[in-house]
Design a protein around this motif. Structure first.
Motif, PDB file in Angstrom:
ATOM      1  N   ALA A 153       0.829  -1.205   0.000  1.00 37.81           N
ATOM      2  CA  ALA A 153       0.000   0.000   0.000  1.00 37.81           C
ATOM      3  C   ALA A 153       0.866   1.259   0.000  1.00 37.81           C
ATOM      4  N   PRO A 154       0.353   2.394  -0.447  1.00 36.34           N
ATOM      5  CA  PRO A 154      -0.958   2.560  -1.121  1.00 36.34           C
ATOM      6  C   PRO A 154      -0.880   2.145  -2.585  1.00 36.34           C
ATOM      7  N   MET A 155      -2.038   1.964  -3.175  1.00 39.78           N
ATOM      8  CA  MET A 155      -2.033   1.417  -4.527  1.00 39.78           C
ATOM      9  C   MET A 155      -3.227   1.912  -5.322  1.00 39.78           C
ATOM     10  N   MET A 156      -3.110   1.711  -6.624  1.00 34.24           N
ATOM     11  CA  MET A 156      -4.308   1.910  -7.452  1.00 34.24           C
ATOM     12  C   MET A 156      -4.269   0.939  -8.614  1.00 34.24           C
ATOM     13  N   GLN A 157      -5.422   0.777  -9.220  1.00 30.91           N
ATOM     14  CA  GLN A 157      -5.516  -0.116 -10.357  1.00 30.91           C
ATOM     15  C   GLN A 157      -5.962   0.716 -11.552  1.00 30.91           C
ATOM     16  N   ILE A 158      -5.270   0.538 -12.683  1.00 27.06           N
ATOM     17  CA  ILE A 158      -5.737   1.190 -13.918  1.00 27.06           C
ATOM     18  C   ILE A 158      -6.171   0.071 -14.834  1.00 27.06           C
ATOM     19  N   GLY A 159      -7.440   0.044 -15.175  1.00 24.84           N
ATOM     20  CA  GLY A 159      -7.937  -1.133 -15.876  1.00 24.84           C
ATOM     21  C   GLY A 159      -7.712  -2.318 -14.969  1.00 24.84           C
ATOM     22  N   PHE A 160      -6.997  -3.319 -15.467  1.00 23.10           N
ATOM     23  CA  PHE A 160      -6.693  -4.467 -14.615  1.00 23.10           C
ATOM     24  C   PHE A 160      -5.283  -4.408 -14.039  1.00 23.10           C
ATOM     25  N   ASP A 161      -4.528  -3.373 -14.369  1.00 25.11           N
ATOM     26  CA  ASP A 161      -3.133  -3.332 -13.943  1.00 25.11           C
ATOM     27  C   ASP A 161      -2.960  -2.728 -12.561  1.00 25.11           C
ATOM     28  N   TYR A 162      -2.087  -3.362 -11.763  1.00 24.15           N
ATOM     29  CA  TYR A 162      -1.819  -2.884 -10.409  1.00 24.15           C
ATOM     30  C   TYR A 162      -0.645  -1.913 -10.413  1.00 24.15           C
ATOM     31  N   TYR A 163      -0.786  -0.825  -9.682  1.00 22.64           N
ATOM     32  CA  TYR A 163       0.329   0.098  -9.436  1.00 22.64           C
ATOM     33  C   TYR A 163       0.439   0.238  -7.933  1.00 22.64           C
ATOM     34  N   GLU A 164       1.572  -0.246  -7.369  1.00 22.68           N
ATOM     35  CA  GLU A 164       1.638  -0.401  -5.921  1.00 22.68           C
ATOM     36  C   GLU A 164       2.752   0.452  -5.329  1.00 22.68           C
ATOM     37  N   ASN A 165       2.785   0.457  -3.984  1.00 18.66           N
ATOM     38  CA  ASN A 165       3.774   1.264  -3.255  1.00 18.66           C
ATOM     39  C   ASN A 165       3.839   2.681  -3.826  1.00 18.66           C
ATOM     40  N   LEU A 166       2.688   3.299  -3.991  1.00 19.89           N
ATOM     41  CA  LEU A 166       2.632   4.590  -4.681  1.00 19.89           C
ATOM     42  C   LEU A 166       3.165   5.729  -3.811  1.00 19.89           C
ATOM     43  N   THR A 167       3.758   6.684  -4.492  1.00 23.45           N
ATOM     44  CA  THR A 167       4.121   7.960  -3.871  1.00 23.45           C
ATOM     45  C   THR A 167       3.568   9.031  -4.793  1.00 23.45           C
ATOM     46  N   THR A 168       3.569  10.272  -4.340  1.00 22.32           N
ATOM     47  CA  THR A 168       3.027  11.320  -5.210  1.00 22.32           C
ATOM     48  C   THR A 168       3.847  11.415  -6.498  1.00 22.32           C
ATOM     49  N   GLU A 169       5.164  11.217  -6.380  1.00 26.31           N
ATOM     50  CA  GLU A 169       5.998  11.288  -7.583  1.00 26.31           C
ATOM     51  C   GLU A 169       5.603  10.185  -8.563  1.00 26.31           C
ATOM     52  N   LYS A 170       5.406   8.982  -8.013  1.00 23.19           N
ATOM     53  CA  LYS A 170       5.034   7.866  -8.881  1.00 23.19           C
ATOM     54  C   LYS A 170       3.711   8.136  -9.580  1.00 23.19           C
ATOM     55  N   VAL A 171       2.792   8.740  -8.834  1.00 23.88           N
ATOM     56  CA  VAL A 171       1.480   9.040  -9.423  1.00 23.88           C
ATOM     57  C   VAL A 171       1.659   9.985 -10.604  1.00 23.88           C
ATOM     58  N   ASP A 172       2.492  11.031 -10.387  1.00 24.59           N
ATOM     59  CA  ASP A 172       2.733  11.985 -11.475  1.00 24.59           C
ATOM     60  C   ASP A 172       3.271  11.275 -12.708  1.00 24.59           C
ATOM     61  N   GLU A 173       4.240  10.418 -12.434  1.00 16.07           N
ATOM     62  CA  GLU A 173       4.889   9.706 -13.532  1.00 16.07           C
ATOM     63  C   GLU A 173       3.880   8.848 -14.307  1.00 16.07           C
ATOM     64  N   ILE A 174       3.044   8.144 -13.558  1.00 20.61           N
ATOM     65  CA  ILE A 174       2.053   7.260 -14.203  1.00 20.61           C
ATOM     66  C   ILE A 174       1.101   8.080 -15.062  1.00 20.61           C
ATOM     67  N   ILE A 175       0.616   9.183 -14.483  1.00 18.93           N
ATOM     68  CA  ILE A 175      -0.337  10.007 -15.227  1.00 18.93           C
ATOM     69  C   ILE A 175       0.316  10.546 -16.502  1.00 18.93           C
ATOM     70  N   GLU A 176       1.558  10.962 -16.349  1.00 20.25           N
ATOM     71  CA  GLU A 176       2.264  11.479 -17.529  1.00 20.25           C
ATOM     72  C   GLU A 176       2.361  10.425 -18.621  1.00 20.25           C
ATOM     73  N   LYS A 177       2.724   9.189 -18.184  1.00 21.33           N
ATOM     74  CA  LYS A 177       2.872   8.101 -19.149  1.00 21.33           C
ATOM     75  C   LYS A 177       1.541   7.755 -19.807  1.00 21.33           C
ATOM     76  N   CYS A 178       0.469   7.881 -19.047  1.00 20.14           N
ATOM     77  CA  CYS A 178      -0.848   7.619 -19.644  1.00 20.14           C
ATOM     78  C   CYS A 178      -1.123   8.678 -20.712  1.00 20.14           C
ATOM     79  N   ARG A 179      -0.883   9.922 -20.353  1.00 16.62           N
ATOM     80  CA  ARG A 179      -1.141  11.035 -21.267  1.00 16.62           C
ATOM     81  C   ARG A 179      -0.414  10.835 -22.583  1.00 16.62           C
ATOM     82  N   SER A 180       0.845  10.396 -22.457  1.00 14.24           N
ATOM     83  CA  SER A 180       1.647  10.290 -23.666  1.00 14.24           C
ATOM     84  C   SER A 180       1.479   8.914 -24.330  1.00 14.24           C
TER      85      SER A 180
END
Ligand SMILES: Cc1cc2nc3c(=O)[nH]c(=O)nc-3n(C[C@H](O)[C@H](O)[C@H](O)COP(=O)(O)O)c2cc1C
Ligand code: SF4
Ligand code: FES
Lengths: 188, 434, 763
Positions: A153-180
């Protein structure tokens, strides 16, 4: 028991059936056949959830009316049977959702390890609240219940994919990668 | 995240840290499918059940029902097909052991399901996995295909005259579908409402046929029981609950993870403070929920220095339950009112809506907790909450109602101060009504 | 169920009860009141309301008595502090989110939740949070819905599924968000309204009676339905001479149909106070002239004179007397008496769609009651379409199969919806049902029958095997497809199939509420059928006295214009009255006293709910007055019971019956039809064989399953007066908004109402 129940065979459709019925490619049909083959022939209805996932994947992320009509027809059940099942399960969407559906776990283990920060970060980056979709239809945020990732924890799921041990930086990175478009939306 | 055994040889977790542990090859070269072979070549179905009975294996899904006994309820002479269903719905907050068992060692589950099917005369088995675990379903499907190619699933398994199919099935987001009869309804394509018991699934389960529903960890224990013999397995644990147990640990510990411990492990304090690396950032332990969210919460004072034995009896004696073995460890920063609110919101969200007390009770409780959280708590709320819990507990259709009530009751009882603070924002000094 | 007795102790008192009987029923029978919402006899158990909790010794926790079957030595407590706390808690939970709008709720005053709140509610309201909100809406032109009031007992979804086999209404959502509804929110079903009836609260409501009246303002009159031959018992709610609504709620009426009614029974009543009801007698003084209002005295005198003249000129048999299968036995009897004793003509009949006289002449077994059907082991249905034409029979068949495990065998040229429940469905060519009857009567004809009907011979063999393999009750039903010989053969089938272990019961499926009564009274024994009578108009028949109207099936009615004189008793102007010289306004069933006889042979009371509207009079009263004018006093003293007394004296099947014996609708009384000896039917069989042999083998089979409502929604003379039926017949179009009654939004051809202010005005 004095009462004895036999399953009710499907009757002709009674609720208003959507005029249009979804059509799928031979590959998708084969995938559907594969699921149906798991259950006794007179128990096709068992495949309702697996088929709903396929239909919602193929129909833009949710069970649109033609998709619902397809399901009812394919499973030999009534249109209202699709509705009663679809609305019971939280992973079946009866309304459109964004392409990237960020489902943030909010249950206890994630909560005490910072789920709120993850949610806040997503909200800030995307400018939407849980339950909403961005205007471009790219992102939705939902707060969901325990996804079995408490140890990471903490975590989120995008579709069926797990994204775990999240930090705010990781969240930013994930969102950026989704955007692009570097990340898949996890819908399978 | 840690994953491994403490205090015993790893049994269930023997292979989890090997490279490519999910493959048939690795499984086989580490003793995999030997038990199935033994069963098919030298044991009758009754032998298998007898062995499981001897092992004192108790269901790992939460209820702890003796597995051998459950299997023996299935009528042998029924002309109907029989089903084995694996309960991989794992949705209990704080629980994630089944996930890693399936991710790292899917063949162990397949072998367990096949042995169960053999013992019960079943030829079709389903693994009902929660929809969010899609990647596990994919792993399972790959493993099943591999096993099928090797003649281990399907017609005439390993040349014997026993045939059995293993299928995966996906849920779609509903905690209640972990309850075995709700699971069966869901597997039949219906809404996931629990069914009336009796008839129990062993008599009339899936499609009205005799059915055994077992948790993942219960089934993965079976191959080892067959290999080492029921007695030897039992001896790993205590007399009443044999073998080892896999615990999930999360929250404010330094080393969260999946831990395999012998049943009856002493003691809980050592486990948390040493094995799990103690509390993060040097903070103090405040509370532990030891069995997934549905059990009584334990304050640190009931754990530290109390030699709590980690098995069914030990935890009951200490005022809680084994449940699904999901440890949620909370440090001193956690407000137990907030954590309780979080859980009751979970139960409200997951109540299936079938019965009055659970549907209306959880809805009402959430409204009260939210109001209190807004700063509008009233001293009499504690009494009201407890009374509502009492009105749900024991009156609901299925145990989810009880599961919603227990954490609240114990939280108010064990952490009155955390509630008082919220209920009496103005008159701090007055004595609590709790 | 075994009849073994076991000992059960309830609140310290010992009872011997049948093993396996349901604890909640036993407790109630023994005078221990147990509250419940979700328990409903003969529906799937639900055990969700948790009201019926009791304490049973040696069992952990409180138990729901609705799910417990009695076993020996069971010790039960139904009243204790613990139980009362639990039950009060359940009511408190149910009321938590329930709106407090009883004063504007149509169910107020007859709401089970309201009553339960009086008995079990708390003194103090502890729920101080915001209630969940959901707006009121319409689910269909017949069903209004206030989701907030729902307590999720799911009686509605269960009756929809188990009674109606429609499963049109379901629960969606989860947890506290569970709602009753349908996909898309619009209900397309047979609109029986049984969901409304069984709803204990004001969640599902009669949309045709929305905010019209409060239950306590109405007087309740127990009567029998005026539509099909099933004869459902119902309660007519009236206020100040107006019929407001019809229900079958068990607090008012306890007939053989329980709380079941179909769309026609429940919603088809507004014709009673319809503005087009005939107001006064009318006389057409000159052929081709207009109908002009007249006084009763004048109309009766005018009619008598005219009839006299025709009899004088052409003889009594030139006068035809025609009854209607809709009117009471008393009225039919008066007509029969008028024909035979006043006029002296043999030309009398009733305007039924088909005659069952050959069946009744050969009747060799008891008529099946609906209760018998529910508990039958095997049901053979030849022709007919009960789900549209006799919906209560349809429901009983469905429940026999679903809840009782009966096997249903269907022989039909149309794949009717009931075939979904059938163990065997013989899909025969159009018009070849008789061929199968021939094969059932004599298996030597199997081959011929199979060939003509277009089925495999083995299917006929299996059909026979199913019939001869039955232990318990075998019910044989048939519709209007069978001709006279085949009817006679079916009537005699009990002689072939009855055994010690097998009772053979018969169940004809005529179309009208008093079709059977018309046969019993003898009106169908006249020399002409209705069609023949029309054909003879202006020829052998010069004058006609018609109660009711001819049906479209009776071919063209132009013949009527050739009559010297036609007098018609009617509610409305019809095609028949268009040719009439005198039209007399008749009272509807809601304004009449009398009896109907249903297809079980049950003689059931019809009671006056409101006085005859305008100047209308009950049919038998008119007939007696006409008789008196013609010099014969029937001596009925203006009392229906006097008429019935005479019926009981003259009609053998009704011997000994009196109104007081028919008083209690929960104990229905069956007419004693004569059971015929084994008759020699070789002539009938021979002519049937010849007919079957002549059948073509080319006809295509009818493939499509008929749509729900294709008969039920058809706007007839009576149902056509109800605007909602037109909406349904037009395909039940979904209105632009479900917040307002569709009636105000949609024209009957399915188009959108152009005047938008109608919508704005609300309902
Ligand atoms: C609300 C509720 C949720 C449950 N969830 C799960 C679950 O996620 N996984 C599981 O194995 N058992 C779960 N159970 C327990 C099952 O009902 C059942 O006891 C178990 O699957 C039996 O397997 P076992 O004997 O191997 O433990 C749940 C029970 C309840 C009442
Ligand atoms: S306690 Fe009742 S409402 Fe809650 S989950 Fe169980 S059956 Fe559903
Ligand atoms: S009547 Fe027994 S639970 Fe509702």
């Amino acid at each position: 028991m004095s009462q004895q129940f036999t399953p009710n065979n499907p009757l002709p459709q009674e609720a208003k059936v959507p005029a249009e019925m979804a059509v799928f490619s031979p590959q998708v049909e084969a995938e559907i056949d594969g699921h149906l083959a798991k259950y006794p022939p007179d128990r096709k209805r068992s495949a309702i959830l697996p088929l709903m996932f396929i239909v919602q994947r193929e129909r833009g992320g949710y069970l649109d009316p033609p998709g619902v009509a397809y399901l009812a027809d394919r499973l030999g059940v009534r249109i209202t049977d699709i509705w009663e099942v679809a609305t019971f399960y939280s992973m079946i969407n009866t309304e459109p959702v964004g392409k990237y559906h960020l489902q943030i776990c909010k249950t206890l283990s994630c909560k005490i390890l910072g789920a709120n920060k993850v949610t806040a970060q997503c909200m800030e980056r995307l400018g939407i609240k849980p339950g909403e979709t961005t205007a471009d239809g790219l992102f939705s945020i939902s707060e969901v219940e325990c996804l079995g990732s408490c140890g990471t924890a903490p975590m989120m799921q995008i579709g069926f994919d797990y994204y775990e041990n999240l930090t705010t930086e990781k969240v930013d990175e994930i969102i950026e990668k989704c955007r692009s478009g570097q990340l898949g939306n996890g819908v399978r | 995240m840690f994953i491994g055994a403490i205090g015993c040889e790893p049994l269930q977790l023997r292979r989890v840290n090997l490279e490519n542990s999910a493959s048939l090859e690795v499984y086989r070269s580490n003793g995999g499918y030997e038990a199935l072979n033994k069963v098919l070549t030298s044991m009758s179905p009754d032998d298998v059940i007898a062995e499981v009975k001897k092992s004192a294996l108790r269901g790992r899904g939460g209820a702890g029902f003796p597995t051998g006994m459950k299997w023996s309820f299935v009528p042998k002479d029924s002309p109907k097909p029989k089903y084995v269903v694996c309960n991989a719905d794992e949705s209990e907050p704080g629980t994630f052991k089944d996930r890693y068992l399936m991710e790292r060692d899917p063949h162990m589950l397949i072998e367990g399901m096949l042995i169960a099917a053999y013992a019960l005369g079943s030829h079709v088995t389903y693994c009902y996995t929660r929809g969010e675990y899609r990647y596990l379903i994919e792993i399972m499907d790959r493993a099943i295909a591999e096993a099928r190619a090797a003649g281990l699933v399907g017609e005439n398994i390993s040349g014997s005259n026993f045939s059995c199919e293993v299928y995966t099935h996906s849920g779609a987001g509903a905690y209640i579908c972990g309850e075995e009869t709700a699971l069966l309804n869901s597997l039949e394509g219906l809404r996931g409402h629990p069914r009336m018991k009796p008839p129990f699934p062993a008599i009339a389960g899936l499609y009205g046929c005799p059915t055994v529903v077992n948790n993942v960890e219960t089934l993965t224990a079976v191959p080892d029981i067959i290999k080492m013999g029921g007695e030897a397995y039992q001896k790993l644990g205590t007399e009443k609950s044999g073998g080892t147990k896999v615990w999930s640990v999360s929250g404010h510990v330094n080393r969260p993870g999946v831990y395999e411990l012998p049943m009856g492990y002493d003691d809980m304090e050592k486990f948390i403070m040493e094995d799990c690396g103690g509390i993060r950032d040097g903070k103090k332990l405040k509370a532990v929920i030891p069995g997934g969210s549905s059990v009584y919460i334990m304050p640190a004072s009931d754990i530290l220095g109390k030699d709590v034995k980690m098995d069914y009896e030990g935890l009951v004696a200490a005022g809680s339950m084994v449940g699904s073995g999901g440890f949620i460890v909370m440090d001193e920063t956690v407000d137990i009112f907030e954590s309780t609110k979080n859980l009751i919101e979970f139960y409200k969200h997951e109540s299936c809506g079938w019965c009055t007390p659970c549907r209306e009770g959880t809805d009402w409780l959430v409204k009260i907790f939210k109001r209190i959280a807004r700063g509008e708590g009233r001293p009499e709320d504690a009494q009201l909450i407890l009374d509502l819990c009492d009105n749900i507990e024991g009156k609901s259709f299925c145990p989810l109602g009880d599961a919603a009530a227990w954490p609240i009751q114990s939280a108010i009882k064990k952490f009155p101060d955390d509630f008082k603070r919220h209920l009496m924002p103005i008159v701090e000094t007055e004595t609590a009504t709790v | 169920m075994s009849t073994e007795l076991v000992k059960v102790t309830i609140n310290g008192q010992e009872f011997q009860v049948e093993k396996g009987s349901r604890l909640i029923d036993v407790c109630r029978e023994k005078g221990n009141d147990i509250p419940s919402f979700c328990y409903y006899s003969d529906l799937a158990l639900q055990a969700s309301c948790r009201m019926c909790l009791v304490r049973i010794e040696k069992m952990p926790k409180l138990q729901t008595s609705c799910t417990i079957t009695c076993t020996d030595g069971m010790i039960v407590t139904t009243r204790s502090e613990e139980i009362e706390k639990a039950q009060r808690a359940m009511v408190e939970f149910l009321l938590a989110n329930h709106p407090l709008d009883c004063p504007v709720c149509d169910r107020g005053g007859e709401c089970e939740l309201q009553e339960m709140a009086f008995d079990w509610g708390g003194l103090e309201e502890r729920f101080t949070e915001r209630k969940n909100y959901a707006p009121e809406k319409y689910l269909s032109p017949m069903v209004a819905n206030d989701p907030q009031r729902c307590i999720l007992c799911k009686r509605c979804t269960r009756v929809c599924d188990e009674w109606m086999g429609e499963d049109a209404i379901e629960a969606g959502g989860r947890g506290a968000n569970t709602v009753i509804g349908t996909y898309g929110g619009w209900l397309n079903c047979s609109q029986c309204g049984n969901c409304i009836e069984v709803c204990p609260t004001g969640t599902l409501l009669d949309a045709t009676y929305r905010h019209q009246a409060r239950p306590w303002e109405q007087s309740q009159t127990i009567s029998t339905c005026t539509y099909c031959s099933d004869g459902c018992e119902m309660s007519l709610g009236s206020r100040a001479g107006e019929l407001m609504r019809i229900v079958a709620r068990d607090r008012y009426v306890n007939g053989h149909n329980g709380e079941f009614l179909c769309i026609k029974g429940r919603f088809g009543h507004p014709f009673v106070n319809h503005e087009e009801r005939l107001r006064t007698p009318l006389i057409r003084y000159k052929k081709g002239g207009k109908l002009i209002p007249a006084t009763w005295d004048e109309a009766i005198r005018f009619t008598a004179t005219k009839l006299d003249a025709v009899a004088e000129k052409y003889g009594a048999s030139a006068i035809g007397v025609v009854g209607s299968p809709r009117i009471t036995n008393e009225s039919l009897y008066a007509l029969h008496k008028f024909a035979t004793e006043v006029v002296g003509t043999d030309n009398y009949t009733a305007t039924d769609a088909f005659s069952l006289q050959p069946f009744f002449d050969n009747l060799a077994g008891p008529l099946a009651t609906h209760r018998d059907i529910r508990h039958a082991k095997t049901i053979l249905l030849i022709g007919g379409e009960p789900e549209e034409l006799q919906p209560f029979t349809g429901k009983q068949i469905r429940q026999a199969v679903r809840n009782g495990g009966a096997q249903l065998l269907i022989v039909n040229s149309v794949p009717i919806r009931l075939k979904q429940q059938a163990a065997k469905f013989l899909h025969v060519r159009r018009g070849t049902e008789e061929a199968v009857v021939l094969a059932i009567a004599n298996q030597a004809h199997n081959k011929l029958a199979a060939q003509k009907a277009g089925v495999e011979e083995i299917e006929l063999i299996e059909l026979r095997r199913a019939l001869t393999g039955t232990e318990g009750d075998l019910v044989i039903m048939f519709g209007g497809e069978l001709g006279p010989e085949a009817q006679a053969v079916v009537g005699q089938l009990p002689h072939t199939f009855s055994r010690e272990s097998r009772r053979v019961l018969l169940h004809p499926l005529p179309l009208y509420n008093n079709s059977v009564g018309a046969h019993d009274i003898g009106l169908m024994r006249g020399h002409m059928s209705a069609t023949e009578m029309l054909g003879a108009a202006g020829d052998a028949v010069r004058a006609m006295y018609v109660a009711g109207s001819f049906l479209p099936e009776h071919s063209a009615q132009q013949g009527l214009s050739k009559l010297d004189f036609l007098v018609v008793q009617e509610l409305f102007e019809t095609e028949t009255t268009a040719h009439a010289d005198v039209v007399l306004p008749a009272a509807s069933w809601a304004e009449s006293d009398g009896t109907f006889t249903n297809n079980d042979g049950l003689v059931q009371r019809v009671r006056q709910s409101i006085p005859p509207v305008h100047q209308s009079r009950q049919d038998w009263v008119i007939t007696s007055q006409l008789a008196k004018e013609l010099g014969v006093d029937f001596g009925f003293q203006m009392s229906a019971s006097a008429v019935f007394k005479e019926i009981a004296e003259r009609v053998p099947a009704y011997e000994g019956l009196r109104y007081p014996l028919l008083k209690d609708e929960s104990k229905p009384v069956q007419a004693k039809h004569t059971i015929a000896e084994k008759n020699d039917l070789s002539r009938e069989l021979e002519s049937m064989r010849a007919r079957v042999e002549a059948m073509a083998e080319t006809a295509e089979k009818i493939m499509g399953t008929p749509e729900v409502g294709h008969e039920l929604f058809k706007p007839g003379t009576l149902t056509g007066k109800v605007p909602q039926f037109h909406l349904l017949a037009a395909g039940n179009p979904e209105p632009p908004t479900v917040a307002i009654s569709p009636l105000y939004q949609i024209t009957i051809d399915g188009g959108l109402q152009r005047r938008s202010e109608a919508v704005a005005a609300g309902d």
